[in-house]
Structure formats: structure tokens, C-alpha cells
Design an enzyme around this catalytic site. Structure first.
Site, mmCIF file in Angstrom:
data_model
loop_
_atom_site.group_PDB
_atom_site.id
_atom_site.type_symbol
_atom_site.label_atom_id
_atom_site.label_comp_id
_atom_site.label_asym_id
_atom_site.label_seq_id
_atom_site.Cartn_x
_atom_site.Cartn_y
_atom_site.Cartn_z
ATOM 1 N N GLU A 199 36.881 54.919 44.488
ATOM 2 C CA GLU A 199 38.141 54.178 44.592
ATOM 3 C C GLU A 199 39.180 54.904 45.436
ATOM 4 O O GLU A 199 40.365 54.571 45.396
ATOM 5 C CB GLU A 199 38.698 53.895 43.199
ATOM 6 C CG GLU A 199 37.778 53.016 42.389
ATOM 7 C CD GLU A 199 38.453 52.387 41.192
ATOM 8 O OE1 GLU A 199 39.593 52.752 40.867
ATOM 9 O OE2 GLU A 199 37.825 51.520 40.578
ATOM 10 N N LYS A 331 40.958 41.424 34.898
ATOM 11 C CA LYS A 331 40.044 41.469 36.037
ATOM 12 C C LYS A 331 39.384 40.098 36.140
ATOM 13 O O LYS A 331 38.553 39.753 35.284
ATOM 14 C CB LYS A 331 38.956 42.513 35.787
ATOM 15 C CG LYS A 331 39.431 43.961 35.826
ATOM 16 C CD LYS A 331 38.315 44.857 35.300
ATOM 17 C CE LYS A 331 38.509 46.304 35.666
ATOM 18 N NZ LYS A 331 37.532 47.174 34.958
HETATM 19 C C1 2PG Z 1 37.955 50.240 35.588
HETATM 20 C C2 2PG Z 1 37.518 49.823 36.969
HETATM 21 C C3 2PG Z 1 38.532 50.163 38.008
HETATM 22 P P1 2PG Z 1 34.995 49.410 37.450
HETATM 23 O O1 2PG Z 1 37.163 50.764 34.791
HETATM 24 O O2 2PG Z 1 39.103 49.999 35.219
HETATM 25 O O3 2PG Z 1 38.901 51.533 37.956
HETATM 26 O O4 2PG Z 1 36.263 50.369 37.291
HETATM 27 O O5 2PG Z 1 35.350 48.383 38.453
HETATM 28 O O6 2PG Z 1 33.873 50.306 37.887
HETATM 29 O O7 2PG Z 1 34.775 48.805 36.092
HETATM 30 MG MG MG Z 2 38.760 50.728 33.120
#
Ligand code: 2PG
Ligand code: MG
Length: 423
Positions: A199, A331
Site C-alpha cells: 500500500e 469497503k
Molecule cells: C485493510 C485493508 C487495507 P486488505 O485490512 O484494512 O489496508 O487491507 O485490502 O488487504 O484487506
Molecule cells: Mg483492516
């Protein structure tokens, strides 16, 4: 209302060099002379995923299903987000979106929103906000990356900063640039700079997880800011990833902790470092530990559920009933559609929980998440670190939006959200 003329998909590449789904939706505005407009969106992908997330399927299959079933189901339909998302959910027909794929569904859902905004000749944030005044969200920006984003080099996944004393989104980024540079200089001096993680935060070589906190606090000071007053620390422990056989495994520290021991360790960190937010301090199934930690620390800091809520409004309501967490990560690809993501944000508002719109560790040039945060009025935004263009594209989009708002915006919420009780 505009109507859908065509839906199509293609396979493109994400920031980890993996294939992902891009959806493209062409629409025609109302009225005979109305022009056509096009919206596009790309599905992101997580590495540290919660078990309750919408399931991604093989990208070729997802593209095929969009170009066949989804296209025939949506073509000719009115461009109404809720009814489109309902159709996608019904067409999929599974509880975890595993037939059409969470990746296919989120790309189409978002592309429809982009098409609606394009048909209205507005940026997406404005299309979503309507006449409501908006504020810019407060960024959480990764300085060191670990966990699943740096092959487990350190156990804590994200060490981020929140510029709690900054007066605007743009100023937050300027302060972050100083801290990011100072952190890089510190690592270089100790020969501990191993490039950047997934990231865009530095991929560090620390001897313990706590050393990373000490170094980040030092970098905030080196950059000329007062840790805690100007710039606070936000952690994503991503503790689901640490769960091994009933204990939390910290490989770097060579320790296996019970939930009580992890609780005590985190409280110690909060005492010693300017931490203002901790995400997923316990594993996704460990509601009891999450509630107990929220009772102890929730009055002082933000406690965020990511894998724990997977953007599901029902899980958020259950969490509220148990007293677990006081904020939720939003998300879109975790739940599948925009309508379901918005439902979770509404549930958070009703529960009095904070919220953060978040990108994933596998990203692209798609900047839609920034527009969602602004347009829906979500007060925080997390899109990774301060390098790699899939991250910078999103921060830079925020600068453009803030500039376009001029004086016509609500106060920037950083100080209101993160003023720590003194004494
Ligand atoms: C999280 C995300 C972003 P990932 O855990 O919050 O940092 O990671 O997209 O790998 O779930
Ligand atoms: Mg997370």
C-alpha cells in the site's frame, strides 16, 4: 431517468500485477435528444480478507458473466442505483455473491453510479450528495506496511498517521509528506529501508512491533509536529491474520498471546504512544475480546471493525448490541454493492459509530472511493500510503475536490473527531 444502453466488462491489471474486473456502462439520458454517457469502475482486491466478505471469482469468469447474464438483465433498465443493485443481488442468488462474484458485482454497481453521474454531468461526489453541503474526509495514511502486505515482516499490518491538528484535507497531505520523508530518513540511517509494501508505506526491518511505533512517533517529531496534538497514530492490527490455534501469534516478537494479554499489550501502547485509532485489534470471531477492549479503551480512542463487520449493516447492529467497536470500515467490495455499503454507513450513523471509507491493498487508478466518502458525508478516508500512483491518484483526487468546493463546504472534521481528553 437515464436508461442503460449497454454493460460490458474487460480484464485489466491491479497494483499487484494481478488481473481484475473493469465494468463499463453506457447510458442514455431522458428525452429524445439526450446524449449518451459512459461510466467505468474497476474492482479492487484485499489480501487480509474477512471470512464474511463477498467472494471474488476467477476474473475471466466474472468478465464472461458480466458480458452475458448481467448485460441481458440490465440493458434497457432505468439507471436507479437501488433497483440495479437489487437486480444484481437477485441475479447472483447466493448469500456470499459467489456465483457472479463480488468482483463482478462491485465493478458493475460502481460503474452504474459513475454512469449516472456522467449522465447528470456531475462529478460522482456531487451526484451522490445532491444539494447537501459536504465536508472533506480526514485521511488515515500508511507510513509503515506490514502483515499480509509485506510478507509478515512485522505483525501489525498498517501503521498510519492521522493529522489530527490539520485544518484541511490538502494540509493533511502536506503534513503527511513531511512525516513520510522523516520516517524514510530514519529507516535509511539504520539500514532498515527495504522499499515499499503493497500500500505504499515503507517495508521496514524492525526488531519488534513496538519499535515501529517508537520510530513513527520519532518521525512525527523529526518532521516538526507534536505527536498527539498535531499528528496521531492509527493502527490496523488486522488481528484475524494473527490468530493461530486459539492465540494471537506475533512472529516478530516471538510471542503467542491470549486475548487478555493482547488487550494489555495494546493498552500499554496507547499509554506510551500517541495512538488515536486501532482497527481490528482482535480477530473477526472474537466479539467478546472486542467488546471488552471497547469498554476499556473506547472512551479514549477510535476502535474500528473491518474484518469484524465486513461492511455488513446487520453485523454492525449486532456489534453495537454487544458494545464492540465504535467505528466501522466501509469497503464496497467487501459487501458487493453500493446500496449495501450505504446501508452500513446509515446503520453506523444510527448507532453513533464513526466510519472510514477504505480502499483495498490491491488497487488501481480508480478513484471512486474518494467520491463516495465526500458524497455520502463519511468523515474519514483510508486509501493506503504516500507513494505508488494507485494511492496518490486518490489523494490527489481529494485535493481537486477540496479545491472545487472553495468556501462552500462544511468544516473539516479532524479536530472535532480526534481531540483527546487532556490530563
Ligand atoms: C485493510 C485493508 C487495507 P486488505 O485490512 O484494512 O489496508 O487491507 O485490502 O488487504 O484487506
Ligand atoms: Mg483492516
Amino acid at each position: 431517468m437515464a436508461k442503460i444502453l449497454e454493460v460490458l466488462a474487460r480484464s485489466v491489471w491491479d497494483s499487484r500485477g494481478r488481473p481484475t474486473v473493469e465494468a463499463q456502462v453506457a447510458v442514455k439520458g431522458a428525452g429524445r435528444s439526450a446524449a449518451t454517457a459512459v461510466g467505468r469502475a474497476i474492482a479492487p482486491a484485499g489480501a487480509s480478507t474477512g471470512s464474511g466478505e463477498a467472494k471474488c471469482i476467477d476474473v475471466r469468469q466474472a468478465v464472461h458473466l458480466i458480458n452475458t447474464e448481467v448485460r441481458s438483465s440490465l440493458t434497457g433498465k432505468k439507471l436507479d442505483q437501488e433497483s440495479i443493485d437489487r437486480s444484481l443481488i437477485a441475479l447472483d442468488g447466493t448469500p456470499d455473491k459467489s456465483r457472479l462474484g463480488g468482483n463482478a458485482i462491485v465493478a458493475v454497481s460502481l460503474a452504474c453510479a459513475q454512469a449516472a453521474a456522467a449522465a447528470a454531468k456531475k462529478p460522482l461526489w456531487k451526484h451522490l450528495a445532491g444539494e447537501r453541503p459536504v465536508a472533506m474526509p480526514v485521511p488515515q495514511i500508511q507510513i509503515f506496511g506490514g502483515g499480509a502486505h509485506a510478507r509478515g515482516r512485522m505483525d501489525v499490518q498498517d501503521l498510519m498517521i492521522i493529522c489530527t491538528g490539520a485544518g484541511s484535507f490538502t494540509e493533511s497531505l502536506a503534513w503527511t509528506a513531511e512525516v513520510y520523508r522523516a520516517a524514510g530518513a530514519r529507516l535509511a540511517k539504520r539500514n532498515a529501508l527495504y522499499g515499499v509494501a503493497d500500500e505504499g508505506g515503507y517495508w521496514p526491518a524492525f526488531k519488534s512491533n513496538e519499535e515501529a511505533l517508537a520510530e513513527l512517533t520519532g518521525a512525527i517529531s523529526d518532521a516538526g509536529f507534536e505527536p498527539g496534538a498535531d499528528v496521531g497514530i492509527a493502527l490496523d492490527i488486522a488481528a484475524t491474520q494473527l490468530w493461530r490455534g486459539g492465540r494471537y501469534h506475533l512472529a516478530l516478537d516471538k510471542r503467542d498471546l491470549s486475548a487478555e494479554q493482547l488487550h494489555a499489550m495494546l493498552l500499554g501502547w496507547i499509554e506510551r504512544y500517541p495512538i488515536v485509532s486501532i482497527e481490528d485489534p482482535f480477530a473477526e470471531h472474537d466479539a467478546e475480546a472486542m467488546a471488552s477492549f471497547t469498554r476499556t479503551a473506547g472512551g479514549r480512542i477510535q476502535i474500528v471493525g473491518d474484518d469484524f463487520f465486513v461492511t455488513d449493516w446487520k453485523k454492525l447492529q449486532q456489534g453495537k448490541a454487544r458494545g464492540a467497536c465504535n467505528a466501522v470500515l466501509l469497503k464496497p467490495n467487501q459487501v458487493g454493492t453500493l446500496t449495501e455499503t450505504l446501508a452500513c454507513w446509515r446503520a453506523a450513523q444510527e448507532a453513533g459509530y464513526g466510519a472510514i471509507v477504505s480502499a483495498r491493498s490491491g488497487e488501481t487508478e480508480d478513484v471512486s472511493v474518494v467520491h463516495l466518502a465526500v458524497g455520502w458525508g463519511v468523515p474519514q478516508l483510508k486509501v493506503g500510503g504516500f507513494s505508488r500512483s494507485e494511492r496518490m491518484a486518490k489523494w490527489n483526487e481529494g485535493i481537486r475536490i477540496e479545491e472545487s468546493l472553495g468556501g462552500n463546504k462544511l468544516p473539516y472534521p479532524a479536530r472535532r473527531l480526534f481531540q483527546r481528553p487532556t490530563g
